[in-house]
Design a protein around this motif. Structure first.
Motif, PDB file in Angstrom:
ATOM      1  N   ALA A 291      -8.212  24.149  -4.997  1.00 25.28           N
ATOM      2  CA  ALA A 291      -9.246  23.702  -4.062  1.00 25.28           C
ATOM      3  C   ALA A 291      -8.750  23.759  -2.624  1.00 25.28           C
ATOM      4  CB  ALA A 291      -9.694  22.286  -4.424  1.00 25.28           C
ATOM      5  N   SER A 292      -7.484  23.367  -2.394  1.00 25.82           N
ATOM      6  CA  SER A 292      -6.940  23.408  -1.033  1.00 25.82           C
ATOM      7  C   SER A 292      -6.732  24.840  -0.563  1.00 25.82           C
ATOM      8  CB  SER A 292      -5.610  22.635  -0.983  1.00 25.82           C
ATOM      9  OG  SER A 292      -5.815  21.276  -1.263  1.00 25.82           O
ATOM     10  N   PHE A 293      -6.367  25.737  -1.478  1.00 25.47           N
ATOM     11  CA  PHE A 293      -6.277  27.147  -1.123  1.00 25.47           C
ATOM     12  C   PHE A 293      -7.631  27.668  -0.676  1.00 25.47           C
ATOM     13  CE2 PHE A 293      -6.469  31.559  -3.149  1.00 25.47           C
ATOM     14  CZ  PHE A 293      -6.143  32.191  -1.952  1.00 25.47           C
ATOM     15  N   GLY A 294      -8.687  27.246  -1.384  1.00 22.83           N
ATOM     16  CA  GLY A 294     -10.033  27.627  -0.978  1.00 22.83           C
ATOM     17  C   GLY A 294     -10.378  27.122   0.411  1.00 22.83           C
ATOM     18  N   LEU A 295      -9.873  25.934   0.781  1.00 19.40           N
ATOM     19  CA  LEU A 295     -10.126  25.398   2.116  1.00 19.40           C
ATOM     20  C   LEU A 295      -9.463  26.244   3.196  1.00 19.40           C
ATOM     21  CD1 LEU A 295      -9.770  21.540   1.580  1.00 19.40           C
ATOM     22  CD2 LEU A 295     -11.876  22.835   2.014  1.00 19.40           C
TER      23      LEU A 295
ATOM     24  N   THR B  68      -1.129  36.430   2.547  1.00 14.63           N
ATOM     25  CA  THR B  68      -0.195  35.363   2.927  1.00 14.63           C
ATOM     26  C   THR B  68      -0.745  33.967   2.646  1.00 14.63           C
ATOM     27  OG1 THR B  68      -1.040  35.514   5.185  1.00 14.63           O
ATOM     28  CG2 THR B  68       0.970  36.742   4.683  1.00 14.63           C
ATOM     29  N   LEU B  69      -2.066  33.768   2.717  1.00 11.58           N
ATOM     30  CA  LEU B  69      -2.613  32.426   2.536  1.00 11.58           C
ATOM     31  C   LEU B  69      -2.355  31.839   1.150  1.00 11.58           C
ATOM     32  CD1 LEU B  69      -5.957  32.362   4.556  1.00 11.58           C
ATOM     33  CD2 LEU B  69      -3.699  31.508   5.187  1.00 11.58           C
ATOM     34  N   PRO B  70      -2.541  32.599   0.053  1.00 12.34           N
ATOM     35  CA  PRO B  70      -2.209  31.995  -1.242  1.00 12.34           C
ATOM     36  C   PRO B  70      -0.749  31.605  -1.368  1.00 12.34           C
ATOM     37  CG  PRO B  70      -2.749  34.333  -1.497  1.00 12.34           C
ATOM     38  CD  PRO B  70      -3.134  33.936  -0.110  1.00 12.34           C
ATOM     39  N   LEU B  71       0.134  32.395  -0.766  1.00 12.29           N
ATOM     40  CA  LEU B  71       1.557  32.039  -0.795  1.00 12.29           C
ATOM     41  C   LEU B  71       1.815  30.794   0.050  1.00 12.29           C
ATOM     42  CD1 LEU B  71       3.199  35.571  -0.490  1.00 12.29           C
ATOM     43  CD2 LEU B  71       3.233  34.065  -2.481  1.00 12.29           C
ATOM     44  N   MET B  72       1.188  30.704   1.210  1.00  6.81           N
ATOM     45  CA  MET B  72       1.334  29.511   2.037  1.00  6.81           C
ATOM     46  C   MET B  72       0.821  28.283   1.290  1.00  6.81           C
ATOM     47  SD  MET B  72       2.590  30.094   5.206  1.00  6.81           S
ATOM     48  CE  MET B  72       1.830  28.931   6.336  1.00  6.81           C
TER      49      MET B  72
ATOM     50  N   VAL C 156     -10.410  35.023  -4.823  1.00  7.78           N
ATOM     51  CA  VAL C 156      -9.618  33.808  -5.022  1.00  7.78           C
ATOM     52  C   VAL C 156      -9.179  33.691  -6.480  1.00  7.78           C
ATOM     53  CG1 VAL C 156      -9.689  31.278  -4.975  1.00  7.78           C
ATOM     54  CG2 VAL C 156     -10.710  32.593  -3.104  1.00  7.78           C
ATOM     55  N   ALA C 157     -10.120  33.932  -7.397  1.00  9.68           N
ATOM     56  CA  ALA C 157      -9.797  33.817  -8.820  1.00  9.68           C
ATOM     57  C   ALA C 157      -8.745  34.837  -9.242  1.00  9.68           C
ATOM     58  CB  ALA C 157     -11.065  33.999  -9.657  1.00  9.68           C
ATOM     59  N   GLN C 158      -8.855  36.052  -8.735  1.00  2.98           N
ATOM     60  CA  GLN C 158      -7.887  37.093  -9.087  1.00  2.98           C
ATOM     61  C   GLN C 158      -6.490  36.729  -8.593  1.00  2.98           C
ATOM     62  OE1 GLN C 158      -8.640  41.585  -8.642  1.00  2.98           O
ATOM     63  NE2 GLN C 158      -7.361  41.134  -6.869  1.00  2.98           N
ATOM     64  N   ASP C 159      -6.393  36.285  -7.339  1.00  6.87           N
ATOM     65  CA  ASP C 159      -5.086  35.910  -6.798  1.00  6.87           C
ATOM     66  C   ASP C 159      -4.501  34.730  -7.566  1.00  6.87           C
ATOM     67  OD1 ASP C 159      -5.348  37.897  -4.948  1.00  6.87           O
ATOM     68  OD2 ASP C 159      -5.832  36.582  -3.271  1.00  6.87           O
ATOM     69  N   TRP C 160      -5.349  33.758  -7.875  1.00 11.35           N
ATOM     70  CA  TRP C 160      -4.848  32.579  -8.593  1.00 11.35           C
ATOM     71  C   TRP C 160      -4.397  32.950 -10.003  1.00 11.35           C
ATOM     72  CZ3 TRP C 160      -3.877  28.671  -5.585  1.00 11.35           C
ATOM     73  CH2 TRP C 160      -3.501  27.455  -6.135  1.00 11.35           C
ATOM     74  N   LEU C 161      -5.137  33.838 -10.640  1.00 14.02           N
ATOM     75  CA  LEU C 161      -4.763  34.287 -11.984  1.00 14.02           C
ATOM     76  C   LEU C 161      -3.419  35.007 -11.962  1.00 14.02           C
ATOM     77  CD1 LEU C 161      -5.447  34.797 -14.989  1.00 14.02           C
ATOM     78  CD2 LEU C 161      -6.654  36.875 -14.250  1.00 14.02           C
TER      79      LEU C 161
ATOM     80  N   GLY D 215       4.109  33.166 -12.506  1.00 13.33           N
ATOM     81  CA  GLY D 215       4.956  32.122 -11.968  1.00 13.33           C
ATOM     82  C   GLY D 215       5.118  32.209 -10.466  1.00 13.33           C
ATOM     83  N   ASP D 216       4.009  32.426  -9.760  1.00 19.49           N
ATOM     84  CA  ASP D 216       3.978  32.463  -8.292  1.00 19.49           C
ATOM     85  C   ASP D 216       4.766  33.627  -7.705  1.00 19.49           C
ATOM     86  OD1 ASP D 216       2.541  30.126  -8.524  1.00 19.49           O
ATOM     87  OD2 ASP D 216       4.251  28.826  -8.076  1.00 19.49           O
ATOM     88  N   SER D 217       4.580  34.802  -8.266  1.00 21.63           N
ATOM     89  CA  SER D 217       5.296  35.972  -7.779  1.00 21.63           C
ATOM     90  C   SER D 217       4.558  36.622  -6.609  1.00 21.63           C
ATOM     91  CB  SER D 217       5.457  37.005  -8.903  1.00 21.63           C
ATOM     92  OG  SER D 217       5.949  38.226  -8.395  1.00 21.63           O
TER      93      SER D 217
END
Length: 424
Positions: free
Chosen positions: A264-268, A250-254, A41-46, A52-54
Motif C-alpha cells: 500500500a505504501s509503495f502505491g502511495l 527505483t520506487l519499488p526498491l526504495m 504495480v502487481a507485476q513488480d510486486w510479484l 526475494g527482493d531482487s
C-alpha cells in the motif's frame, strides 16, 4: 479569479471533449490505463516476492517489456502511417488483454513462475510496439491539428489520473486478494478501450490523404534529417529517458529496501509521482502553440534537479512530498517535447516520427534498466535516483545553453499546425 474567468479556463481546458470520437477514446483509455498501472504495480510486486527482493530480476523484467519497443516500434510507426490506426489499436488492445488474462490466471492458481512473468512482459512489449505509435498519431485524427495540444494534454491528464488511481487501488487489492486479482482486473479493463474504438464514427476522423506509395521507415528518418529542431529535442529526450526517467524501477526498491514498507505504501509513492504529473497535464491543456526549445530544456533541468534531491529523502513522508513536484516536472518536460515534435513535423510522416519518439522515450528503458540495476546493486537503491537526476540535469543544461531562437516552420507545415477555433 472571477467565476466567469474560471468557467472560461475550464471550457478552454476541456475544449477537445466536444469531439464525440475523442470523448469515447478518453473514457476507454481511462479504464484501460488504470488497469495497466495496477498491472505494473502487481507485476513488480510479484517479481520481488518470487525472487526475494531482487533488483536484478526487476530490471530484467523491465528490460524484457521494453526491448520490443526498442526493436519494433519503428515498424509499428510504419504500420500506423500505412494502415487504419483504429484497427491497429483494436488488435493491440485485444492482444494485451489476453496476455494479462493468462498471467493473472497463472498467479491466481499459484502456478506462476518467474519465467512466466518474463514471457508475459515481452509479449506485452510487442503489443505496445504497435499500440503506442498508433495511439499517439491517432490523437490528431480524432481532433485535428488545431486541437492537438489540448487533446494531447488531456490525454496526459487521464493517463496520470490512472497513475494516481491504479497504484493506490493495486496496493489495496494486493493486500486484500493478491496480485492475481489485480492482473485479472487489468485484462477486463481492455474491453473498455476496444468498445470505445469500435463505437467511433470513422467519417468524423481527420485522416491525411493516403498514397499508393508504401510508408517506409527510412523516409521518416530522412524527414528528420531536414529538421534539426526535431533532432535536438529527440536527443535531449533520449538522454533524460535513458538515465533520468527510471522512477518506475527505483520506487519499488526504495519502498521495500530503503523505507521497508508494504504494498500500500509503495502505491502511495507511485501515486504521489502521478499526482504531480496530473497537475502538469492539466496545466498543459491551456497550451495553444508549439513549445520552444528553451522551454523543453528548462523543464529538463528542473526535473533532473528534483530527481537528484528526491534520492536524498530521509523518510517516506519526505519522499512523498518530493515526488509530487518531481512528477510535475517529468511530465511537463515530456509533454512539451511531445508537442514540439508533433507540431513540427509533416503529418504524412507523423506515425514514423512518433514511433521514433516512442523508441527513444520508452525503448531506451531496457538500457536504462540495466544501468539502474547495476547502480543499485553496487551502490544501493538510492543511487538510481542520484545518478539519473545528475545526468538528466547536465544534459538539459547543455541543451539550454545551446538553445537558439526557433527556426521558422515551413509554410506548408505552418498551415497544418496553426491553432483554429473552428469545429474539427
Amino acid at each position: 479569479m472571477t467565476r466567469g474567468t474560471g468557467r472560461h479556463l475550464l471550457a478552454t481546458s476541456l475544449r477537445s471533449l466536444k469531439v464525440r470520437n475523442f470523448r469515447l477514446f478518453v473514457v476507454g483509455q481511462i479504464a484501460s490505463a488504470t488497469g495497466t498501472w495496477m498491472m505494473a504495480v502487481a507485476q513488480d510486486w510479484l517479481v520481488l516476492e518470487l525472487t526475494g527482493d531482487s533488483g536484478g530480476a526487476l530490471a530484467t523484467v523491465t528490460a524484457l517489456q521494453f526491448t520490443p519497443v526498442l526493436l519494433l516500434t519503428l515498424y509499428g510507426g510504419r504500420l500506423a502511417d500505412r494502415y487504419d490506426k483504429r484497427a491497429l489499436l483494436t488488435g493491440a488492445n485485444i492482444a494485451s488483454g489476453v496476455f494479462a488474462l493468462v498471467l493473472g490466471l497463472l498467479v491466481t492458481a499459484d502456478a506462476a513462475r518467474l519465467w512466466h512473468v518474463y514471457v508475459a512482459a515481452a509479449a506485452l512489449g510487442m503489443a505496445n510496439a504497435v499500440e503506442v505509435p498508433a495511439r499517439l498519431s491517432f490523437i490528431t485524427e480524432l481532433v485535428g491539428p488545431g486541437l492537438l495540444p489540448n487533446a494531447s494534454a488531456l490525454s496526459g491528464a487521464y493517463f496520470n489520473i490512472a497513475r494516481v488511481l491504479g497504484p493506490s487501488l493495486a496496493g489495496l487489492l494486493i493486500q486484500w486478494s493478491g496480485t492475481g486479482t489485480v492482473m485479472l482486473f487489468n485484462a477486463v479493463s481492455y474491453t473498455a478501450t476496444v468498445a470505445g474504438l469500435r463505437a467511433m464514427r470513422p467519417a468524423e476522423l481527420h485522416r491525411a490523404p493516403r498514397t499508393d506509395t508504401p510508408a517506409r521507415v527510412i523516409e521518416g528518418l530522412a524527414h528528420l534529417r531536414t529538421r534539426p529542431d526535431l533532432l535536438t529535442t529527440l536527443a535531449l529526450v533520449a538522454v533524460v529517458a535513458l538515465f533520468g526517467l527510471n522512477l518506475p524501477l527505483t520506487l519499488p526498491l526504495m519502498a521495500r529496501v530503503v523505507f521497508h514498507t508494504e504494498a500500500a505504501s509503495f502505491g502511495l509513492l507511485t501515486a504521489a509521482l502521478a499526482g504531480g504529473s496530473l497537475l502538469a497535464a492539466l496545466g498543459g491543456t491551456l497550451r495553444r502553440t508549439r513549445p520552444s526549445a528553451r522551454l523543453v530544456a528548462a523543464w529538463g533541468c528542473v526535473f533532473g534537479a528534483l530527481e537528484l534531491i528526491t534520492g536524498w529523502a530521509p523518510n517516506l513522508p519526505v519522499a512523498l512530498a518530493l515526488l509530487v513536484p518531481t512528477g510535475f516536472a517529468s511530465l511537463y518536460f515530456v509533454q512539451a517535447a511531445n508537442h514540439r515534435i508533433q507540431l513540427g513535423g509533416d503529418p504524412a510522416h507523423r506515425g514514423r516520427v512518433m514511433a521514433l519518439y516512442t523508441v527513444i522515450l520508452q525503448g531506451s528503458t531496457p538500457l536504462g534498466a540495466l544501468f539502474v540495476g547495476a547502480a543499485t546493486h553496487t551502490l544501493g537503491a538510492r543511487s538510481g535516483l542520484w545518478a539519473g537526476g545528475l545526468v538528466a540535469l547536465l544534459a538539459a543544461l547543455v541543451a539550454l545553453a545551446g538553445a537558439r531562437a526557433d527556426a521558422p516552420v515551413p509554410a506548408a507545415e505552418e498551415e497544418r499546425v496553426r491553432p483554429t477555433g473552428s469545429r474539427p
